[in-house]
Design a protein around this motif. Structure first.
Motif, PDB file in Angstrom:
ATOM      1  N   PHE A 200      -1.875   0.433  -9.605  1.00 38.27           N
ATOM      2  CA  PHE A 200      -3.070   0.798  -8.856  1.00 38.27           C
ATOM      3  C   PHE A 200      -2.777   1.017  -7.375  1.00 38.27           C
ATOM      4  N   VAL A 201      -1.802   0.292  -6.834  1.00 39.17           N
ATOM      5  CA  VAL A 201      -1.431   0.504  -5.430  1.00 39.17           C
ATOM      6  C   VAL A 201      -0.779   1.867  -5.280  1.00 39.17           C
ATOM      7  N   GLY A 202       0.136   2.190  -6.160  1.00 38.64           N
ATOM      8  CA  GLY A 202       0.830   3.476  -6.118  1.00 38.64           C
ATOM      9  C   GLY A 202      -0.088   4.667  -6.311  1.00 38.64           C
TER      10      GLY A 202
ATOM     11  N   THR B 164       5.621  -0.087  -0.220  1.00 37.78           N
ATOM     12  CA  THR B 164       4.888   0.709  -1.199  1.00 37.78           C
ATOM     13  C   THR B 164       5.222   0.126  -2.569  1.00 37.78           C
ATOM     14  N   THR B 165       4.631   0.679  -3.588  1.00 40.24           N
ATOM     15  CA  THR B 165       5.018   0.291  -4.944  1.00 40.24           C
ATOM     16  C   THR B 165       5.683   1.469  -5.656  1.00 40.24           C
ATOM     17  N   GLU B 166       6.271   2.366  -4.846  1.00 41.44           N
ATOM     18  CA  GLU B 166       6.981   3.523  -5.386  1.00 41.44           C
ATOM     19  C   GLU B 166       6.086   4.321  -6.338  1.00 41.44           C
TER      20      GLU B 166
ATOM     21  N   LEU C 132       0.847  -1.185   0.000  1.00 45.06           N
ATOM     22  CA  LEU C 132       0.000   0.000   0.000  1.00 45.06           C
ATOM     23  C   LEU C 132       0.881   1.232   0.000  1.00 45.06           C
ATOM     24  N   GLN C 133       0.406   2.253  -0.672  1.00 42.01           N
ATOM     25  CA  GLN C 133       1.177   3.487  -0.745  1.00 42.01           C
ATOM     26  C   GLN C 133       1.045   4.279   0.553  1.00 42.01           C
ATOM     27  N   ARG C 134      -0.178   4.390   1.026  1.00 39.24           N
ATOM     28  CA  ARG C 134      -0.491   5.076   2.278  1.00 39.24           C
ATOM     29  C   ARG C 134      -1.644   4.356   2.941  1.00 39.24           C
ATOM     30  N   PRO C 135      -1.792   4.423   4.216  1.00 36.41           N
ATOM     31  CA  PRO C 135      -0.928   5.090   5.191  1.00 36.41           C
ATOM     32  C   PRO C 135       0.291   4.223   5.517  1.00 36.41           C
ATOM     33  N   LYS C 136       1.279   4.827   6.117  1.00 35.25           N
ATOM     34  CA  LYS C 136       2.431   4.068   6.606  1.00 35.25           C
ATOM     35  C   LYS C 136       1.938   3.247   7.804  1.00 35.25           C
TER      36      LYS C 136
ATOM     37  N   ILE D 204      -5.320  -1.935  -2.633  1.00 31.67           N
ATOM     38  CA  ILE D 204      -4.356  -2.469  -1.680  1.00 31.67           C
ATOM     39  C   ILE D 204      -4.258  -3.964  -1.936  1.00 31.67           C
ATOM     40  N   GLU D 205      -3.075  -4.538  -1.725  1.00 30.41           N
ATOM     41  CA  GLU D 205      -2.918  -5.971  -1.928  1.00 30.41           C
ATOM     42  C   GLU D 205      -2.059  -6.573  -0.838  1.00 30.41           C
ATOM     43  N   ALA D 206      -2.222  -7.899  -0.677  1.00 36.73           N
ATOM     44  CA  ALA D 206      -1.454  -8.618   0.342  1.00 36.73           C
ATOM     45  C   ALA D 206      -1.069  -9.988  -0.183  1.00 36.73           C
TER      46      ALA D 206
END
Length: 158
Positions: free
Chosen positions: A141-143, A135-137, A102-106, A148-150
């Motif tokens: 779609f995540v960036g 993150t995916t930098e 996930l890009q956010r949140p940390k 979100i993916e797991a």
């Protein structure tokens, strides 16, 4: 000793105004998972890894998103039921290793609570559960914070 390995993957779209549940805990964020259940991608990936290792197909077979029984369900209940299913077959969890993308949140500060929650639900020691995040930098779609993916890998033993 019979040792089995399974892997799991899950993805959910993110949308404003919904709750974000990861690893069994609520994360404060302006977006949450679009899902039939609570949308906890981490738990869903773990369930798939456990079921796969035991040769029990996948989460959709056992907890279909077309069933009203599972509408809005707490994914910790699904994980508990998954652990019961493998216990009936004589399997126990050796370890679980996961990655959240996930890009956010940390979420690094949430990870100890996730591990504690997951280990309690799975009835294993916290040392048997590992959660990482990346993150995916800002790529894909995540960036773009659209989803979100797991990923999860589990070892079962009998």
């Amino acid at each position: 000793m019979n040792i089995r390995v399974g892997n799991g993957y899950d993805v959910h779209k993110l949308a404003p105004g919904l709750e974000l549940w990861l690893g069994g805990i609520k994360i404060e964020h302006e977006k949450g998972s679009v899902a039939h259940s609570d949308g906890d991608v981490l738990i869903h990936a773990i369930c798939d890894a456990i079921l796969g290792a035991a040769g029990l197909r996948d989460i959709g077979v056992h907890f279909p998103d077309t069933s009203p029984e599972f509408k809005g369900i707490d994914s910790k209940i699904l994980l508990d039921r998954t652990v019961s299913l493998i216990a009936e077959k004589g399997y126990g969890i050796g370890n679980v290793d996961c990655v959240l993308c996930l890009q956010r949140p940390k979420i690094k500060n949430y990870i100890p609570q996730m591990i504690e929650t997951l280990s309690k639900v799975m009835k294993v020691d916290a040392s048997q559960v590992n959660v990482k995040a990346t993150t995916t930098e800002k790529l894909g779609f995540v960036g773009r914070e659209e989803g979100i993916e797991a990923y999860a890998v589990v070892i079962l033993s009998k």
